[in-house]
Design a protein around this motif. Sequence first.
Motif: not given
Length: 318
Positions: A175-176, A246-250, A281-286
């Motif tokens: 949870l970001d 690492v899978l981000g939701l957007a 930064l979190v998005r770039e890490t995904c």
Amino acid sequence: MAGNSKRRGATRNAGSKKGASVGTGGHGRKALEGKGPTPKAEDRPYHKAHKAKVRAEKEASKRPQKVARATPRDRTSAASDLVVGRNSVLEALREGMKATQLSVFNRIDADDRVTEIVSLAVEQGLTVREVTKATLDTISDGSPHQGVALEVPPYEYAHPQDLLEAPSPVRIVALDGIQDPRNLGAIVRSAAAFGASGALIPERRAAGMTVAAWKVSAGAASRLPVARATNMVRTLEEYKKAGCFVLGLAGDGEVDLHESSLLDGPLVIVVGAEGQGLSRLVRETCDQVVSIPIAASTESLNASVAASIALYEASKAV
């Protein structure tokens, strides 16, 4: 004549000496010295202001002292906290959650849940006390307690690395910056329902496992480990080194969630904050940022709903 004048002068002089007295000199100096500033009216024993002061002090000593009302306590702190509500308390006791004391309304209308709550508390060696409704209202800080409140120690967070030790495949939901503890509780509940390994939250500027989160999780918080990351990006990088994707939701993700090729492996699903989404930064890490297809008339999904859908899709891919 001359002789008489001399005798008269002598007589006058003698009389003057006889009537002379010793001068005061410095003998009265202490009487003339100042006695300091004039006392305040309330400090003079015979003044009406002093009597009024004494009267007020006596009245104050007779009045009951106000007790500071306890503020809601966060389970991330060192203080004990409360689980309130019949369902939440029952789930906590069924799961064997560590607790110290159960408070029950002394005129409670007992149902099956209350009977089981008291029975479990006694079996687990907890102190059970009957209290008034006013007492429950105070200790629960106005939350709907339904006549029961369970005192528990602070929540014990897992270490981020502990979440990697779950049976394969690893499924972690991160949870970001989720601020609402109810969203956190709902996500923890969904994560437990879909077989996730655990949940990861930031140590600062985010919701922690408070009573509100525990209640919404409906007891899932006692089954699913929740870890805190001092630095979310660094922890995600460590997970990637351990073999996780690492899978981000957007909303503006690169591909649709159901088309992702990463769902069947060790996975960390990252959910962004309410309104703001993923931080830069979190998005770039995904490894990949995905979106959930929704009707054009709907602006976005609630964070907990989005997490639930992603967890479900991941569970199907296993």
